[in-house]
Enzyme design. Structure first.
Site, PDB file in Angstrom:
ATOM      1  N   GLY A  66      50.636  44.527  43.855  1.00  0.00           N
ATOM      2  CA  GLY A  66      51.026  44.980  45.402  1.00  0.00           C
ATOM      3  C   GLY A  66      49.651  45.069  46.074  1.00  0.00           C
ATOM      4  O   GLY A  66      49.630  44.539  47.116  1.00  0.00           O
ATOM      5  N   GLY A  78      51.933  39.470  40.810  1.00  0.00           N
ATOM      6  CA  GLY A  78      52.319  39.738  39.596  1.00  0.00           C
ATOM      7  C   GLY A  78      52.817  38.642  38.718  1.00  0.00           C
ATOM      8  O   GLY A  78      52.484  38.255  37.705  1.00  0.00           O
ATOM      9  N   ARG A 102      44.102  43.208  32.105  1.00  0.00           N
ATOM     10  CA  ARG A 102      43.221  44.478  33.087  1.00  0.00           C
ATOM     11  C   ARG A 102      41.964  45.199  32.168  1.00  0.00           C
ATOM     12  O   ARG A 102      41.415  45.407  32.948  1.00  0.00           O
ATOM     13  CB  ARG A 102      44.516  45.191  33.424  1.00  0.00           C
ATOM     14  CG  ARG A 102      45.297  44.685  34.603  1.00  0.00           C
ATOM     15  CD  ARG A 102      46.351  45.796  35.076  1.00  0.00           C
ATOM     16  NE  ARG A 102      46.760  45.456  36.334  1.00  0.00           N
ATOM     17  CZ  ARG A 102      47.958  45.728  37.059  1.00  0.00           C
ATOM     18  NH1 ARG A 102      48.659  46.769  36.365  1.00  0.00           N
ATOM     19  NH2 ARG A 102      48.030  45.430  38.245  1.00  0.00           N
ATOM     20  N   LYS A 156      61.766  37.163  47.788  1.00  0.00           N
ATOM     21  CA  LYS A 156      62.351  37.436  49.184  1.00  0.00           C
ATOM     22  C   LYS A 156      61.235  37.143  50.353  1.00  0.00           C
ATOM     23  O   LYS A 156      59.955  37.501  49.993  1.00  0.00           O
ATOM     24  CB  LYS A 156      62.595  38.866  49.122  1.00  0.00           C
ATOM     25  CG  LYS A 156      63.796  39.594  48.333  1.00  0.00           C
ATOM     26  CD  LYS A 156      63.561  41.084  48.749  1.00  0.00           C
ATOM     27  CE  LYS A 156      64.627  41.936  47.740  1.00  0.00           C
ATOM     28  NZ  LYS A 156      64.400  43.083  47.938  1.00  0.00           N
TER      29      LYS A 156
HETATM   30  P1  ADP Z   1      55.160  37.766  42.620  1.00  0.00           P
HETATM   31  O1  ADP Z   1      55.114  38.962  41.935  1.00  0.00           O
HETATM   32  O2  ADP Z   1      54.132  36.416  42.148  1.00  0.00           O
HETATM   33  O3  ADP Z   1      54.535  38.080  44.111  1.00  0.00           O
HETATM   34  P2  ADP Z   1      58.087  37.762  43.563  1.00  0.00           P
HETATM   35  O4  ADP Z   1      57.867  39.431  42.891  1.00  0.00           O
HETATM   36  O5  ADP Z   1      57.942  37.767  44.940  1.00  0.00           O
HETATM   37  O6  ADP Z   1      56.361  36.903  43.044  1.00  0.00           O
HETATM   38  O7  ADP Z   1      59.064  36.787  42.987  1.00  0.00           O
HETATM   39  C1  ADP Z   1      59.021  36.797  41.613  1.00  0.00           C
HETATM   40  C2  ADP Z   1      60.569  36.357  40.948  1.00  0.00           C
HETATM   41  O8  ADP Z   1      61.226  35.297  41.941  1.00  0.00           O
HETATM   42  C3  ADP Z   1      60.770  35.976  39.673  1.00  0.00           C
HETATM   43  O9  ADP Z   1      61.181  36.839  38.972  1.00  0.00           O
HETATM   44  C4  ADP Z   1      61.682  34.823  39.988  1.00  0.00           C
HETATM   45  O10 ADP Z   1      62.665  34.823  38.865  1.00  0.00           O
HETATM   46  C5  ADP Z   1      62.407  34.780  41.272  1.00  0.00           C
HETATM   47  N1  ADP Z   1      62.846  33.593  41.811  1.00  0.00           N
HETATM   48  C6  ADP Z   1      62.129  32.424  42.092  1.00  0.00           C
HETATM   49  N2  ADP Z   1      62.857  31.378  42.433  1.00  0.00           N
HETATM   50  C7  ADP Z   1      64.020  31.947  42.424  1.00  0.00           C
HETATM   51  C8  ADP Z   1      65.270  31.364  42.988  1.00  0.00           C
HETATM   52  N3  ADP Z   1      65.641  30.297  43.276  1.00  0.00           N
HETATM   53  N4  ADP Z   1      66.375  32.403  42.961  1.00  0.00           N
HETATM   54  C9  ADP Z   1      66.213  33.623  42.294  1.00  0.00           C
HETATM   55  N5  ADP Z   1      65.005  34.043  42.034  1.00  0.00           N
HETATM   56  C10 ADP Z   1      63.901  33.336  42.088  1.00  0.00           C
HETATM   57  C1  3PG Z   2      50.376  48.035  39.114  1.00  0.00           C
HETATM   58  O1  3PG Z   2      50.710  47.872  38.216  1.00  0.00           O
HETATM   59  O2  3PG Z   2      50.739  47.339  40.104  1.00  0.00           O
HETATM   60  C2  3PG Z   2      49.201  49.083  39.516  1.00  0.00           C
HETATM   61  O3  3PG Z   2      48.810  49.654  38.251  1.00  0.00           O
HETATM   62  C3  3PG Z   2      49.984  50.277  40.340  1.00  0.00           C
HETATM   63  O4  3PG Z   2      50.954  50.746  39.706  1.00  0.00           O
HETATM   64  P1  3PG Z   2      51.991  51.613  40.600  1.00  0.00           P
HETATM   65  O5  3PG Z   2      52.893  50.561  41.310  1.00  0.00           O
HETATM   66  O6  3PG Z   2      52.924  52.531  39.601  1.00  0.00           O
HETATM   67  O7  3PG Z   2      51.571  52.433  41.616  1.00  0.00           O
HETATM   68 MG    MG Z   3      56.675  40.148  41.650  1.00  0.00          MG
END
Ligand code: ADP
Ligand code: 3PG
Ligand code: MG
Length: 402
Positions: free
Chosen positions: A382, A359, A37, A202
């Site tokens: 996000g 993320g 970043r 989810k």
């Molecule tokens: P992103 O941050 O890329 O948007 P998410 O936060 O939605 O992704 O999801 C990431 C998480 O999903 C990871 O921590 C991963 O371990 C979990 N995950 C992926 N597949 C599975 C699974 N089959 N069962 C449980 N958790 C899972």
């Molecule tokens: C992030 O790390 O996704 C951004 O810097 C926003 O941070 P925040 O979710 O604490 O608002």
């Molecule tokens: Mg995530």
């Protein structure tokens, strides 16, 4: 998004308030473990330095909840930034206050081409409340405003949104422009087939993204825990796999909508299952169908081998690929094979525009050492999801119209 650009500003000798997202991951020794970043904000910072601006950086760090907590100080980030700007021999100062007389004094001492990083704006509770007086106090330190904090653009905070109204010009920085280009403009008229890979934990987190992208994409490849909610909705045994029991109707609606619209909406053919979520646990590859679900006591943790092959074929033919959400628990290397296989398939398609948003998906691609093989990797978590959902981002809306 016809917002003013940094390119449109005359910044020479001006005090430019630049909002950046320096919310970088650190380890327990307070060392920065990924400075992406900060690095991604350098083109904007360098432009301002070379055009003779006084560069005043505002940023947040962690979630200190409106009180001073030195665990969340930006001082180590200032030191790191200085190293990154060594070639420019730029002066990088740090102000332990982001508003008030100490900050004013630090700004008054600046010369053209110098950089000053202000302490964490979230040490003041007014920041997250988008308090007008606080926004005005920040604004009083500068002449112009530039927002390059894409990762925080979904927050309507004082330094990301409220501040813009108090300055004559508020523009997008280069990183902000790049994020909008790849996550918004390029996807409005994508080279086809436009393929979306969706995984993660989810369905409910991603429903907005699914609905928005169903209007544009040709193919969806589903993986991650999300897949098991679809399987359960189809009456396939999911055993211990993570399922959102209250989202089964929603899953059926999505499948019906995809069918209606002629969208190719692919679910895994098989999965890697285990009885324990830990390294070196016993796993097996299980085909998934009405007749063969997951055996009791087992949990799906990754896409299986046949799925990897099928998905890789789709990826090889795509013109545009957007990926959000790992397709397995990639944090455990035994369950990372599916996510790695897809990352490799993306890297191998040199004709497609490949965009990674979100993320954990970004973390996974970096972990595999494949980041440089992608067309674009978002710095937003996000914020990238909200932009993909078609939501307005307050950090962008607040900027001056072109
Ligand atoms: P992103 O941050 O890329 O948007 P998410 O936060 O939605 O992704 O999801 C990431 C998480 O999903 C990871 O921590 C991963 O371990 C979990 N995950 C992926 N597949 C599975 C699974 N089959 N069962 C449980 N958790 C899972
Ligand atoms: C992030 O790390 O996704 C951004 O810097 C926003 O941070 P925040 O979710 O604490 O608002
Ligand atoms: Mg995530």
């Amino acid at each position: 998004m016809s917002k003013l650009s940094l390119r449109d500003l005359n910044v020479a000798n001006k005090r430019v308030l630049l909002r950046v997202d320096f919310n970088v991951p650190i380890n327990d020794k307070n060392e920065i473990v990924d400075d992406t970043r900060i690095v991604e904000a350098l083109p904007t910072i360098r432009h301002l330095i070379s055009h003779g601006a006084k560069v005043i950086l505002m940023a947040h760090f962690g979630r200190p909840k409106g009180t001073v907590n030195l665990k969340y100080s930006l001082a180590p980030v200032a030191a790191h930034l200085k190293k990154l700007l060594a070639k420019e021999q730029a002066t990088v100062a740090f102000s332990a206050e982001c508003i008030g007389s100490a900050a004013e004094k630090a700004v008054a001492a600046m010369k053209a081409g110098e950089v000053l990083l202000l302490e964490n704006v979230r040490f003041h509770s007014e920041e997250e409340k988008n308090d007008a007086a606080f926004a005005k106090a920040l604004a009083s330190l500068g002449d112009l405003y530039v927002n390059d904090a894409f990762g925080a653009a979904h927050r309507a905070h004082a330094s990301t949104a409220g501040i813009a109204a108090h300055l004559s010009q508020a523009a997008m920085g280069f990183l902000m422009e790049k994020e909008v280009r790849y996550l918004y403009e390029e996807l409005a008229n994508p080279k086809r087939p436009f393929l979306v890979i969706l995984g993660g934990s989810k369905v409910s987190d991603k429903i907005g993204v699914i609905e928005a992208l169903m209007k544009k994409a040709d193919t969806f490849l589903i993986g991650g825990a999300m897949a098991y909610t679809f399987f359960k909705a189809l009456g396939i045994e999911t055993a211990l796999s993570r399922v959102e029991a209250d989202k089964l109707d929603l899953a059926r609606e999505i499948l019906a909508k995809a069918r209606e619209r002629g969208i190719k909406f692919l679910l895994p053919l098989d999965c890697i299952a285990t009885q324990e979520i830990k390294a070196e646990a016993t796993t097996k590859n299980i085909p998934l169908s009405k007749e063969s679900g997951i055996p009791s006591g087992w949990e799906g943790v990754d896409i299986g081998l046949a799925t990897r092959e099928l998905y890789a074929k789709e990826i090889a033919q795509a013109g545009t690929i957007l990926w959000n959400g790992p397709v397995g628990i990639f944090e455990i290397s035994d369950f990372a094979g599916g996510t790695r296989a897809l990352a490799e398939a993306l890297a191998a398609n040199r004709n497609a525009l490949t965009i990674i948003g979100g993320g954990d998906s970004v973390t996974a691609v970096k972990q595999f050492g494949l980041a440089s093989k992608m067309s674009f990797i978002s710095t937003g978590g996000g914020a990238s999801l909200e932009l993909l959902e078609g939501k307005e981002l307050p950090g962008i809306s607040a900027l001056t119209e072109k």
